[in-house]
Design a protein around this motif. Structure first.
Motif, PDB file in Angstrom:
ATOM      1  N   ARG A   1       0.385  -1.314   0.658  1.00  0.00           N
ATOM      2  CA  ARG A   1      -0.016   0.127   0.430  1.00  0.00           C
ATOM      3  C   ARG A   1       0.777   1.383  -0.080  1.00  0.00           C
ATOM      4  NH1 ARG A   1      -3.849   1.401   4.073  1.00  0.00           N
ATOM      5  NH2 ARG A   1      -2.284   0.710   5.392  1.00  0.00           N
ATOM      6  N   ILE A   2       0.114   2.026  -1.500  1.00  0.00           N
ATOM      7  CA  ILE A   2       1.112   3.858  -0.679  1.00  0.00           C
ATOM      8  C   ILE A   2       0.366   4.432   0.125  1.00  0.00           C
ATOM      9  CG2 ILE A   2       1.446   5.981  -2.594  1.00  0.00           C
ATOM     10  CD1 ILE A   2       1.634   3.900  -4.562  1.00  0.00           C
ATOM     11  N   LEU A   3       0.516   5.027   1.541  1.00  0.00           N
ATOM     12  CA  LEU A   3       0.375   5.486   2.476  1.00  0.00           C
ATOM     13  C   LEU A   3       0.482   6.931   2.236  1.00  0.00           C
ATOM     14  CD1 LEU A   3       1.865   3.565   5.325  1.00  0.00           C
ATOM     15  CD2 LEU A   3      -0.428   3.154   4.427  1.00  0.00           C
ATOM     16  N   THR A   4       1.181   7.364   1.813  1.00  0.00           N
ATOM     17  CA  THR A   4       1.110   9.396   1.194  1.00  0.00           C
ATOM     18  C   THR A   4       0.487   9.264   0.965  1.00  0.00           C
ATOM     19  OG1 THR A   4       3.959   9.380   2.067  1.00  0.00           O
ATOM     20  CG2 THR A   4       3.365  11.126   0.705  1.00  0.00           C
ATOM     21  N   LYS A   5      -0.203  10.837   0.607  1.00  0.00           N
ATOM     22  CA  LYS A   5      -1.283  10.521  -0.203  1.00  0.00           C
ATOM     23  C   LYS A   5      -0.717  11.897  -1.242  1.00  0.00           C
ATOM     24  CE  LYS A   5      -4.779   8.448   1.476  1.00  0.00           C
ATOM     25  NZ  LYS A   5      -4.491   7.176   0.919  1.00  0.00           N
ATOM     26  N   SER A   6      -0.162  12.844  -0.420  1.00  0.00           N
ATOM     27  CA  SER A   6       0.107  14.313  -1.654  1.00  0.00           C
ATOM     28  C   SER A   6       1.765  13.790  -2.260  1.00  0.00           C
ATOM     29  CB  SER A   6       1.054  15.294  -0.623  1.00  0.00           C
ATOM     30  OG  SER A   6       2.855  14.202  -0.158  1.00  0.00           O
ATOM     31  N   SER A   7       1.670  14.310  -3.545  1.00  0.00           N
ATOM     32  CA  SER A   7       2.389  13.778  -4.821  1.00  0.00           C
ATOM     33  C   SER A   7       3.949  13.732  -4.042  1.00  0.00           C
ATOM     34  CB  SER A   7       2.296  14.817  -6.052  1.00  0.00           C
ATOM     35  OG  SER A   7       2.603  15.494  -5.320  1.00  0.00           O
ATOM     36  N   SER A   8       4.763  14.188  -3.363  1.00  0.00           N
ATOM     37  CA  SER A   8       5.495  14.226  -3.390  1.00  0.00           C
ATOM     38  C   SER A   8       6.612  14.457  -1.544  1.00  0.00           C
ATOM     39  CB  SER A   8       6.617  14.829  -3.769  1.00  0.00           C
ATOM     40  OG  SER A   8       6.547  16.406  -3.498  1.00  0.00           O
ATOM     41  N   HIS A   9       7.509  13.585  -1.429  1.00  0.00           N
ATOM     42  CA  HIS A   9       7.797  13.897   0.470  1.00  0.00           C
ATOM     43  C   HIS A   9       9.205  14.575   0.204  1.00  0.00           C
ATOM     44  CE1 HIS A   9       8.523  13.437   4.382  1.00  0.00           C
ATOM     45  NE2 HIS A   9       6.626  14.260   4.531  1.00  0.00           N
ATOM     46  N   PRO A  10       9.552  15.647   0.936  1.00  0.00           N
ATOM     47  CA  PRO A  10      11.100  15.202   0.172  1.00  0.00           C
ATOM     48  C   PRO A  10      11.887  13.899   1.229  1.00  0.00           C
ATOM     49  CG  PRO A  10      10.196  16.592   1.689  1.00  0.00           C
ATOM     50  CD  PRO A  10       9.269  16.543   1.702  1.00  0.00           C
TER      51      PRO A  10
END
Length: 65
Positions: free
Chosen positions: A36-45
């Protein structure tokens, strides 16, 4: 190997290397397959947060396939 900080680069079923929360200081990489992909935003640093098929959760540092 492409960057793990962009959500579009990560697909369910892809082999990745992640850093678990407990390994953030050491930078120890754990390999597995994305469930599963948990991050909802398109990118994270610091990398997109994913859950592996074995249940471990961490941020993607490398994409292997």
């Amino acid at each position: 190997m492409s960057a793990g900080n962009t959500r579009a680069n990560i697909k369910i079923g892809a082999k990745v290397g992640i850093v678990l929360k407990k390994d953030q200081r050491s930078g120890n990489i754990t390999h597995g397959v994305v469930k599963r992909i948990l991050t909802k935003s398109s990118s994270h640093p610091h990398g997109i947060k994913v859950q592996l098929e074995d249940g471990q959760v961490g941020r993607v540092k490398e994409i292997l396939s």
